[in-house]
Design a protein around this motif. Structure first.
Motif, PDB file in Angstrom:
ATOM      1  N   ILE A  34       0.821  -1.217   0.000  1.00 32.14           N
ATOM      2  CA  ILE A  34       0.000   0.000   0.000  1.00 32.14           C
ATOM      3  C   ILE A  34       0.846   1.254   0.000  1.00 32.14           C
ATOM      4  O   ILE A  34       0.554   2.233  -0.697  1.00 32.14           O
ATOM      5  CB  ILE A  34      -0.944  -0.010   1.228  1.00 32.14           C
ATOM      6  N   ASN A  35       1.950   1.256   0.761  1.00 31.44           N
ATOM      7  CA  ASN A  35       2.750   2.477   0.906  1.00 31.44           C
ATOM      8  C   ASN A  35       3.825   2.632  -0.168  1.00 31.44           C
ATOM      9  O   ASN A  35       4.561   3.610  -0.182  1.00 31.44           O
ATOM     10  CB  ASN A  35       3.411   2.494   2.287  1.00 31.44           C
ATOM     11  N   ASN A  36       3.925   1.678  -1.053  1.00 32.12           N
ATOM     12  CA  ASN A  36       4.926   1.754  -2.124  1.00 32.12           C
ATOM     13  C   ASN A  36       4.214   1.931  -3.462  1.00 32.12           C
ATOM     14  O   ASN A  36       3.842   0.959  -4.125  1.00 32.12           O
ATOM     15  CB  ASN A  36       5.797   0.493  -2.150  1.00 32.12           C
ATOM     16  N   THR A  37       4.020   3.171  -3.805  1.00 28.93           N
ATOM     17  CA  THR A  37       3.287   3.475  -5.028  1.00 28.93           C
ATOM     18  C   THR A  37       4.038   2.922  -6.235  1.00 28.93           C
ATOM     19  O   THR A  37       5.245   3.087  -6.385  1.00 28.93           O
ATOM     20  CB  THR A  37       3.106   4.998  -5.188  1.00 28.93           C
ATOM     21  N   GLY A  38       3.281   2.270  -7.075  1.00 25.57           N
ATOM     22  CA  GLY A  38       3.877   1.745  -8.300  1.00 25.57           C
ATOM     23  C   GLY A  38       4.324   0.304  -8.199  1.00 25.57           C
ATOM     24  O   GLY A  38       4.654  -0.308  -9.218  1.00 25.57           O
ATOM     25  N   CYS A  39       4.367  -0.279  -6.971  1.00 23.41           N
ATOM     26  CA  CYS A  39       4.769  -1.683  -6.827  1.00 23.41           C
ATOM     27  C   CYS A  39       3.620  -2.593  -7.256  1.00 23.41           C
ATOM     28  O   CYS A  39       2.450  -2.334  -6.939  1.00 23.41           O
ATOM     29  CB  CYS A  39       5.155  -1.981  -5.392  1.00 23.41           C
TER      30      CYS A  39
END
Length: 225
Positions: A34-39
């Motif tokens: 959720i906190n790693n945009t683009g993963c």
């Protein structure tokens, strides 16, 4: 996000799942950062097999007459191991005493199932009934009260229902022992109304409530004053 292959799912880092049926299931786990945009979402899938329990039945709690034997021989899956409560691993056990018998079966998949049965043995002996043919209420003068009641000695039964009749077929007393007492030689056991000496007829019914055994006995008794 967990998908368990049986129509159920769950969310969380750690979940607990219990399958209520056997078979093969494809378990799928989808992880979203959720906190790693683009993963991208990571997924992993694994096939598992759920084996059924080796279910068997020892039967309902039961009872038998003393001196008999009861054989326990449950039907189990091939290549199963048995562990009885008494340490035996045999497919059959013989029981002759009161016991709470239990068995654990482990099948070839190492799945286990247990069952328990209570077995009791009761006295069904009907030869232990002793009924006197004479009694003498109030005849002794020294107050020892010997033979004052029309008493019956018996074992193997819980209850005695009795009916006493005079020679004309009139009922003079009825009772249920041990709830009520034996006949004392009086009309309805009323000491103020003694029955005269003579021959009387009895009809007895012995009952064992545990085994359901019933025995009917009838005969005559001589009342002597």
């Amino acid at each position: 996000h967990w998908i368990f292959g049986d129509g159920s799912f769950a969310n969380g880092d750690t979940v607990s799942k219990s399958f209520n049926k056997s078979g093969g299931f494809s378990i799928r786990l989808a992880v979203t950062y959720i906190n790693n945009t683009g993963c991208k979402t990571d997924t992993i899938e694994k096939f598992i097999k759920i084996n059924s329990q080796p279910v068997f039945d020892l039967g309902k709690d039961t009872q038998f007459c003393m001196g008999s034997y009861y054989e326990l021989s449950p039907i189990v899956r091939p290549k199963s191991t048995l562990q009885w409560w008494n340490g035996s691993t045999a497919p059959i056990v013989l029981i002759s005493n009161n016991v709470q018998a239990s068995l654990t079966v482990t099948d070839s998949n190492l799945c286990k199932f247990s069952d328990t049965i209570i077995i009791k043995f009761v006295n069904c002996d009907t030869s232990s009934i002793r009924i006197p043919n004479v009694f003498t209420p109030g005849k002794d003068n020294n107050g020892d009260a010997i033979n004052d009641l029309f008493e019956t000695e018996f074992s193997g039964f819980d209850n005695l229902t009795g009916y006493i009749y005079n020679r004309w077929g009139m009922r003079v007393y009825d009772f249920e022992y041990p709830a009520s007492g034996y006949w004392n030689g009086c009309q309805n056991n009323d000491l103020s109304n003694p029955c005269p000496s003579g021959t009387y007829y009895y009809v007895f019914k012995f009952t064992n409530y545990q085994t359901g055994l019933v025995k009917d006995v009838n005969g005559v008794v001589e009342l002597i004053r």
